[in-house]
Design a protein around this motif. Structure first.
Motif, PDB file in Angstrom:
ATOM      1  N   GLU A  71      -0.240  35.453  31.584  1.00 11.20           N
ATOM      2  CA  GLU A  71      -0.737  35.136  32.932  1.00 11.20           C
ATOM      3  C   GLU A  71      -2.172  34.636  32.770  1.00 11.20           C
ATOM      4  O   GLU A  71      -2.972  35.290  32.098  1.00 11.20           O
ATOM      5  CB  GLU A  71      -0.729  36.377  33.829  1.00 11.20           C
ATOM      6  N   GLY A  73      -5.710  33.025  34.728  1.00 14.30           N
ATOM      7  CA  GLY A  73      -6.384  32.835  36.009  1.00 14.30           C
ATOM      8  C   GLY A  73      -6.871  31.407  36.167  1.00 14.30           C
ATOM      9  O   GLY A  73      -6.780  30.604  35.224  1.00 14.30           O
ATOM     10  N   PRO A  74      -7.401  31.072  37.334  1.00 10.30           N
ATOM     11  CA  PRO A  74      -7.862  29.696  37.599  1.00 10.30           C
ATOM     12  C   PRO A  74      -9.059  29.298  36.732  1.00 10.30           C
ATOM     13  O   PRO A  74      -9.366  28.113  36.609  1.00 10.30           O
ATOM     14  CB  PRO A  74      -8.246  29.727  39.086  1.00 10.30           C
ATOM     15  N   ASP A  75      -9.728  30.307  36.122  1.00 11.35           N
ATOM     16  CA  ASP A  75     -10.896  29.982  35.292  1.00 11.35           C
ATOM     17  C   ASP A  75     -10.508  29.551  33.878  1.00 11.35           C
ATOM     18  O   ASP A  75     -11.357  29.095  33.110  1.00 11.35           O
ATOM     19  CB  ASP A  75     -11.828  31.206  35.170  1.00 11.35           C
ATOM     20  N   TYR A  77      -9.034  27.392  30.698  1.00 11.02           N
ATOM     21  CA  TYR A  77      -9.049  25.940  30.423  1.00 11.02           C
ATOM     22  C   TYR A  77      -7.847  25.282  31.087  1.00 11.02           C
ATOM     23  O   TYR A  77      -6.766  25.858  31.098  1.00 11.02           O
ATOM     24  CB  TYR A  77      -8.820  25.626  28.942  1.00 11.02           C
ATOM     25  N   VAL A  78      -8.024  24.042  31.541  1.00  6.05           N
ATOM     26  CA  VAL A  78      -6.911  23.299  32.144  1.00  6.05           C
ATOM     27  C   VAL A  78      -5.767  23.201  31.149  1.00  6.05           C
ATOM     28  O   VAL A  78      -4.590  23.420  31.490  1.00  6.05           O
ATOM     29  CB  VAL A  78      -7.353  21.867  32.539  1.00  6.05           C
ATOM     30  N   ARG A  81      -3.888  26.413  30.850  1.00  4.88           N
ATOM     31  CA  ARG A  81      -3.040  26.615  32.046  1.00  4.88           C
ATOM     32  C   ARG A  81      -1.806  25.724  31.981  1.00  4.88           C
ATOM     33  O   ARG A  81      -0.710  26.144  32.323  1.00  4.88           O
ATOM     34  CB  ARG A  81      -3.844  26.334  33.317  1.00  4.88           C
ATOM     35  N   ASN A  82      -1.999  24.483  31.502  1.00  3.90           N
ATOM     36  CA  ASN A  82      -0.854  23.565  31.390  1.00  3.90           C
ATOM     37  C   ASN A  82       0.183  24.083  30.399  1.00  3.90           C
ATOM     38  O   ASN A  82       1.385  23.996  30.639  1.00  3.90           O
ATOM     39  CB  ASN A  82      -1.323  22.174  30.947  1.00  3.90           C
ATOM     40  N   SER A  85       2.008  27.002  32.046  1.00  3.01           N
ATOM     41  CA  SER A  85       2.951  26.629  33.111  1.00  3.01           C
ATOM     42  C   SER A  85       4.125  25.829  32.544  1.00  3.01           C
ATOM     43  O   SER A  85       5.267  26.030  32.951  1.00  3.01           O
ATOM     44  CB  SER A  85       2.221  25.922  34.257  1.00  3.01           C
TER      45      SER A  85
END
Ligand code: FMN
Length: 195
Positions: A71, A73-75, A77-78, A81-82, A85
């Motif tokens: 999991e 968070g929004p903080d 690295y992009v 997160r990619n 997801s």
């Protein structure tokens, strides 16, 4: 191609032909990495070169499972997160199916571990371009350095218990035979001159 051209035309190549480049070319790229400078001439960057398709597929599956369970968070690295997801959706292949993956590692807790590895990786990317091979830095194994399944698998491949994964690189022929070389305008990396 001279050194300046190899530097200025290098771009990240992600879509590659599945076929392996000749062994001598791969070795030449690795030697360029080994020729990189290192702090105090430590020469401690360990390169684990994977060309075994089964191992590449297994590693991709382990990485996908590790990210799918994460999991962020929004903080974060992009790109992290990619990866998370994409893994949750399934079918995520962090190395894009490239024929060669070079994992770099260095001494855990060594202050120059990342800098030394980055020098080796950049040398390899420039050498690859000069040899008409595509390459791209691949960071997922670095992010998953502390993940037990990923570490366990990499240790079976030769990663030492006292080493940390610093990065990685894919290598191969671009899907149309050439590396990506289109220009990417650099508007960042500011420069300050004091004259
Ligand atoms: C430290 C670092 C980590 C990177 N990680 C990845 C990665 O995991 N996957 C990927 O596709 N590209 C990765 N890249 C490539 C960058 O996305 C790429 O260098 C950047 O977008 C500029 O494009 P260029 O390499 O074509 O000049 C990484 C690059 C660096 C320097």
């Amino acid at each position: 191609m001279d050194a300046m051209e190899a530097i200025f035309t290098r771009r990240s190549t992600r879509r590659m032909k599945p076929g392996l480049p000749p062994r001598e070319m791969i070795e030449r790229v690795i030697e360029a990495g080994r020729a990189a400078p290192s702090g105090s001439n430590s020469q401690a960057t360990h390169m684990i070169v994977i060309t075994d398709r089964k191992v590449l597929d297994e590693l991709a599956a382990i990485v996908q499972t590790a990210f799918a369970a994460m999991e962020v968070g929004p903080d974060a690295y992009v790109s992290l997160r990619n990866s998370v997801s994409a893994s949750k959706k399934g079918g995520y292949v962090f190395h894009y199916g490239a024929p060669v993956l070079i994992v770099t590692a260095n001494r855990r807790g060594y202050g120059n571990a990342m800098a030394d590895s980055a020098c080796a990786l950049e040398n390899m990317m420039i050498a690859a371009n000069a040899l008409d091979l595509g390459s791209c830095w691949i960071n997922q194994l670095h992010w998953l350095d502390e993940n037990a399944s990923v570490r366990g698998y990499l240790e079976k491949l030769g990663l030492k218990a006292d080493e940390t994964v610093t990065g990685g690189l894919i290598l191969g022929y671009g899907y149309d035979g050439q590396p990506v070389r289109s220009e990417l305008k650099r508007t960042g990396n500011p420069v300050t001159w004091i004259e």
